[in-house]
Scaffold this motif. Structure first.
Motif, PDB file in Angstrom:
ATOM      1  N   LEU A 196       0.844  -1.197   0.000  1.00 30.08           N
ATOM      2  CA  LEU A 196       0.000   0.000   0.000  1.00 30.08           C
ATOM      3  C   LEU A 196       0.876   1.242   0.000  1.00 30.08           C
ATOM      4  O   LEU A 196       1.908   1.299   0.659  1.00 30.08           O
ATOM      5  CB  LEU A 196      -0.894  -0.007   1.246  1.00 30.08           C
ATOM      6  CG  LEU A 196      -1.915   1.116   1.401  1.00 30.08           C
ATOM      7  CD1 LEU A 196      -3.018   0.982   0.352  1.00 30.08           C
ATOM      8  CD2 LEU A 196      -2.531   1.074   2.808  1.00 30.08           C
ATOM      9  N   ALA A 197       0.442   2.234  -0.764  1.00 31.18           N
ATOM     10  CA  ALA A 197       1.160   3.511  -0.804  1.00 31.18           C
ATOM     11  C   ALA A 197       0.157   4.640  -0.776  1.00 31.18           C
ATOM     12  O   ALA A 197      -1.036   4.449  -1.013  1.00 31.18           O
ATOM     13  CB  ALA A 197       2.027   3.603  -2.062  1.00 31.18           C
ATOM     14  N   MET A 198       0.641   5.837  -0.469  1.00 31.19           N
ATOM     15  CA  MET A 198      -0.237   6.998  -0.486  1.00 31.19           C
ATOM     16  C   MET A 198       0.407   8.114  -1.287  1.00 31.19           C
ATOM     17  O   MET A 198       1.634   8.220  -1.363  1.00 31.19           O
ATOM     18  CB  MET A 198      -0.557   7.467   0.936  1.00 31.19           C
ATOM     19  CG  MET A 198       0.633   7.736   1.821  1.00 31.19           C
ATOM     20  SD  MET A 198       0.091   8.103   3.503  1.00 31.19           S
ATOM     21  CE  MET A 198       1.672   8.333   4.307  1.00 31.19           C
ATOM     22  N   LEU A 199      -0.435   8.924  -1.912  1.00 31.25           N
ATOM     23  CA  LEU A 199       0.038  10.022  -2.732  1.00 31.25           C
ATOM     24  C   LEU A 199      -0.148  11.331  -1.982  1.00 31.25           C
ATOM     25  O   LEU A 199      -1.236  11.634  -1.491  1.00 31.25           O
ATOM     26  CB  LEU A 199      -0.733  10.069  -4.052  1.00 31.25           C
ATOM     27  CG  LEU A 199      -0.347  11.192  -5.014  1.00 31.25           C
ATOM     28  CD1 LEU A 199       1.106  11.031  -5.484  1.00 31.25           C
ATOM     29  CD2 LEU A 199      -1.287  11.212  -6.218  1.00 31.25           C
ATOM     30  N   ASN A 200       0.932  12.100  -1.874  1.00 28.05           N
ATOM     31  CA  ASN A 200       0.897  13.405  -1.195  1.00 28.05           C
ATOM     32  C   ASN A 200       0.272  13.323   0.197  1.00 28.05           C
ATOM     33  O   ASN A 200      -0.650  14.069   0.539  1.00 28.05           O
ATOM     34  CB  ASN A 200       0.156  14.428  -2.053  1.00 28.05           C
ATOM     35  CG  ASN A 200       0.980  14.880  -3.246  1.00 28.05           C
ATOM     36  OD1 ASN A 200       2.197  14.700  -3.276  1.00 28.05           O
ATOM     37  ND2 ASN A 200       0.327  15.446  -4.241  1.00 28.05           N
ATOM     38  N   SER A 201       0.751  12.358   0.981  1.00 24.91           N
ATOM     39  CA  SER A 201       0.335  12.195   2.381  1.00 24.91           C
ATOM     40  C   SER A 201      -1.159  11.997   2.532  1.00 24.91           C
ATOM     41  O   SER A 201      -1.788  12.514   3.459  1.00 24.91           O
ATOM     42  CB  SER A 201       0.781  13.404   3.218  1.00 24.91           C
ATOM     43  OG  SER A 201       2.170  13.555   3.182  1.00 24.91           O
ATOM     44  N   SER A 202      -1.749  11.245   1.632  1.00 23.87           N
ATOM     45  CA  SER A 202      -3.180  10.942   1.718  1.00 23.87           C
ATOM     46  C   SER A 202      -3.511  10.360   3.088  1.00 23.87           C
ATOM     47  O   SER A 202      -2.885   9.394   3.522  1.00 23.87           O
ATOM     48  CB  SER A 202      -3.558   9.944   0.621  1.00 23.87           C
ATOM     49  OG  SER A 202      -4.872   9.508   0.771  1.00 23.87           O
ATOM     50  N   PRO A 223       7.200  -1.707   5.131  1.00 25.09           N
ATOM     51  CA  PRO A 223       6.675  -0.427   5.561  1.00 25.09           C
ATOM     52  C   PRO A 223       5.749   0.217   4.527  1.00 25.09           C
ATOM     53  O   PRO A 223       5.804  -0.115   3.343  1.00 25.09           O
ATOM     54  CB  PRO A 223       7.943   0.430   5.729  1.00 25.09           C
ATOM     55  CG  PRO A 223       8.877  -0.135   4.691  1.00 25.09           C
ATOM     56  CD  PRO A 223       8.603  -1.612   4.672  1.00 25.09           C
ATOM     57  N   LEU A 224       4.901   1.118   4.997  1.00 26.81           N
ATOM     58  CA  LEU A 224       4.054   1.891   4.112  1.00 26.81           C
ATOM     59  C   LEU A 224       4.922   2.840   3.289  1.00 26.81           C
ATOM     60  O   LEU A 224       5.938   3.337   3.766  1.00 26.81           O
ATOM     61  CB  LEU A 224       3.059   2.700   4.949  1.00 26.81           C
ATOM     62  CG  LEU A 224       1.987   3.508   4.217  1.00 26.81           C
ATOM     63  CD1 LEU A 224       1.000   2.585   3.523  1.00 26.81           C
ATOM     64  CD2 LEU A 224       1.247   4.408   5.201  1.00 26.81           C
ATOM     65  N   LYS A 225       4.516   3.076   2.043  1.00 27.44           N
ATOM     66  CA  LYS A 225       5.288   3.966   1.178  1.00 27.44           C
ATOM     67  C   LYS A 225       4.484   5.213   0.845  1.00 27.44           C
ATOM     68  O   LYS A 225       3.278   5.151   0.637  1.00 27.44           O
ATOM     69  CB  LYS A 225       5.702   3.231  -0.100  1.00 27.44           C
ATOM     70  CG  LYS A 225       6.641   2.065   0.172  1.00 27.44           C
ATOM     71  CD  LYS A 225       7.099   1.380  -1.097  1.00 27.44           C
ATOM     72  CE  LYS A 225       8.048   0.224  -0.778  1.00 27.44           C
ATOM     73  NZ  LYS A 225       8.532  -0.465  -1.980  1.00 27.44           N
ATOM     74  N   SER A 226       5.176   6.333   0.833  1.00 28.28           N
ATOM     75  CA  SER A 226       4.550   7.614   0.541  1.00 28.28           C
ATOM     76  C   SER A 226       5.241   8.252  -0.653  1.00 28.28           C
ATOM     77  O   SER A 226       6.474   8.327  -0.705  1.00 28.28           O
ATOM     78  CB  SER A 226       4.637   8.542   1.758  1.00 28.28           C
ATOM     79  OG  SER A 226       4.175   9.836   1.440  1.00 28.28           O
ATOM     80  N   PHE A 227       4.432   8.714  -1.610  1.00 30.34           N
ATOM     81  CA  PHE A 227       4.959   9.377  -2.795  1.00 30.34           C
ATOM     82  C   PHE A 227       4.460  10.813  -2.814  1.00 30.34           C
ATOM     83  O   PHE A 227       3.254  11.057  -2.717  1.00 30.34           O
ATOM     84  CB  PHE A 227       4.525   8.640  -4.060  1.00 30.34           C
ATOM     85  CG  PHE A 227       5.085   7.252  -4.144  1.00 30.34           C
ATOM     86  CD1 PHE A 227       6.284   7.006  -4.788  1.00 30.34           C
ATOM     87  CD2 PHE A 227       4.423   6.178  -3.565  1.00 30.34           C
ATOM     88  CE1 PHE A 227       6.819   5.725  -4.860  1.00 30.34           C
ATOM     89  CE2 PHE A 227       4.939   4.893  -3.626  1.00 30.34           C
ATOM     90  CZ  PHE A 227       6.144   4.665  -4.276  1.00 30.34           C
ATOM     91  N   LYS A 270       7.631   2.640  10.438  1.00 29.62           N
ATOM     92  CA  LYS A 270       8.384   3.542   9.574  1.00 29.62           C
ATOM     93  C   LYS A 270       7.732   3.664   8.203  1.00 29.62           C
ATOM     94  O   LYS A 270       7.265   2.690   7.632  1.00 29.62           O
ATOM     95  CB  LYS A 270       9.813   3.017   9.424  1.00 29.62           C
ATOM     96  CG  LYS A 270      10.712   3.920   8.601  1.00 29.62           C
ATOM     97  CD  LYS A 270      12.105   3.341   8.521  1.00 29.62           C
ATOM     98  CE  LYS A 270      13.015   4.238   7.684  1.00 29.62           C
ATOM     99  NZ  LYS A 270      14.379   3.670   7.562  1.00 29.62           N
ATOM    100  N   VAL A 271       7.682   4.869   7.704  1.00 33.03           N
ATOM    101  CA  VAL A 271       7.143   5.146   6.379  1.00 33.03           C
ATOM    102  C   VAL A 271       8.292   5.552   5.464  1.00 33.03           C
ATOM    103  O   VAL A 271       9.074   6.437   5.790  1.00 33.03           O
ATOM    104  CB  VAL A 271       6.091   6.272   6.428  1.00 33.03           C
ATOM    105  CG1 VAL A 271       5.592   6.592   5.021  1.00 33.03           C
ATOM    106  CG2 VAL A 271       4.935   5.895   7.341  1.00 33.03           C
ATOM    107  N   ILE A 272       8.390   4.894   4.330  1.00 34.47           N
ATOM    108  CA  ILE A 272       9.413   5.260   3.351  1.00 34.47           C
ATOM    109  C   ILE A 272       8.813   6.293   2.398  1.00 34.47           C
ATOM    110  O   ILE A 272       7.756   6.071   1.813  1.00 34.47           O
ATOM    111  CB  ILE A 272       9.896   4.033   2.571  1.00 34.47           C
ATOM    112  CG1 ILE A 272      10.550   3.025   3.520  1.00 34.47           C
ATOM    113  CG2 ILE A 272      10.877   4.440   1.480  1.00 34.47           C
ATOM    114  CD1 ILE A 272      11.034   1.771   2.835  1.00 34.47           C
ATOM    115  N   GLU A 273       9.502   7.407   2.263  1.00 32.58           N
ATOM    116  CA  GLU A 273       8.970   8.502   1.457  1.00 32.58           C
ATOM    117  C   GLU A 273       9.817   8.728   0.203  1.00 32.58           C
ATOM    118  O   GLU A 273      11.043   8.716   0.254  1.00 32.58           O
ATOM    119  CB  GLU A 273       8.927   9.784   2.290  1.00 32.58           C
ATOM    120  CG  GLU A 273       8.290  10.958   1.569  1.00 32.58           C
ATOM    121  CD  GLU A 273       8.136  12.157   2.480  1.00 32.58           C
ATOM    122  OE1 GLU A 273       7.074  12.268   3.114  1.00 32.58           O
ATOM    123  OE2 GLU A 273       9.078  12.963   2.573  1.00 32.58           O
TER     124      GLU A 273
END
Length: 266
Positions: free
Chosen positions: A157-163, A182-186, A205-208
């Motif tokens: 799962l990932a999120m776009l612009n800190s969704s 970890p969750l990924k943020s783009f 931890k979130v990887i950005e």
């Protein structure tokens, strides 16, 4: 806490990719303890093309039988494969009107649609996707035609612009349980020198990853998501633009991102 199962309405055009669409819907249903209903609408004008009344009625009856058989076969195959009962229904009439009736009747928590093909993107303003995002206030999943959510498997799962809106809903805990960490943020930012705000969605931890805004940003991002094996990208609806990020119009994200997209409640 929600006592009943989440209702997932799958809007299908019964094209070749529909088994993938239904598979992704089952994958989501198994994560959030949901039930799945498939719904298809066909325009009368596409069925009745003959002039005399007898021929028109015969065409209509044939189409009823063929459509029911096609839906039953699709539903039964996917239900048997993944061990989840799926109901199916259809209507003949004006597409948007019949969809609106079905939404009011079924009262879904989530609506699932397939990605449009390239020719449909040009008509996005009149598309069913645009209609649903405008009229339906609940969660919408635009499922990838090629990369289905695998039932009974962990997803990335990932999120776009800190969704964040998805993580404020009742189904977020179930989603996170089935998410590989970890969750990924783009993030799309106007300059690499800008500082993105801290993430507080989850304790792990979130990887950005940051992408600088330009004409090819979404194309580059889509390619990177596929290479990173992202199964589901969370996108907020109607979020105010942040100083550090460049909010992309939702229709551009839906059109250009080639992984399944989960759009938050309005």
């Amino acid at each position: 806490m929600k006592n009943n199962r989440y209702k997932i309405l799958v809007l299908s055009d019964l094209k070749k990719s529909e088994s993938t669409l239904l598979k992704s819907s089952v994958g989501l249903a198994k994560m959030i303890d949901g039930e799945v209903k498939l719904f298809h609408v066909k325009k009368h004008i596409d069925i009745v093309k003959r002039e005399n009344q007898f021929s028109a009625m015969r065409s209509l009856n044939e189409e009823h039988n063929n459509t029911k058989k096609q839906i039953d076969n699709l539903v039964e195959t996917v239900s048997h494969t993944y061990g989840l009962n799926i109901s199916g229904n259809y209507a003949f009439g004006k597409i948007k009107e019949e969809i609106q009736k079905q939404i009011e009747l079924y009262n879904p928590d989530v609506i699932v649609l397939g990605q449009r093909d390239a020719s449909s993107f040009k008509l996005f303003g009149d598309s069913v996707t645009r209609f649903i995002l405008k009229k339906f206030k609940g969660i919408v999943m635009i499922a990838s035609n090629e990369n289905a959510l695998e039932p009974d498997k962990k997803m990335t799962l990932a999120m776009l612009n800190s969704s964040r809106k998805i993580f404020n809903t009742g189904l977020s805990k179930a989603l996170m349980t089935h998410t590989a960490t970890p969750l990924k943020s783009f993030k799309i930012i106007s300059s690499q020198n800008e500082e993105a705000e801290a993430l507080d969605v989850m304790e792990d931890k979130v990887i950005e990853y940051k992408f600088e805004q330009n004409d090819n940003t979404l194309t580059t991002l889509s390619s990177y998501l596929l290479k990173s094996n992202i199964n589901l990208l969370c996108v907020d609806r109607n979020e105010k633009q942040k100083k550090s990020t460049q909010e992309m119009p939702l229709h551009e994200v839906v059109n250009k991102i080639n992984v399944s997209v989960l759009v938050s409640e309005a």
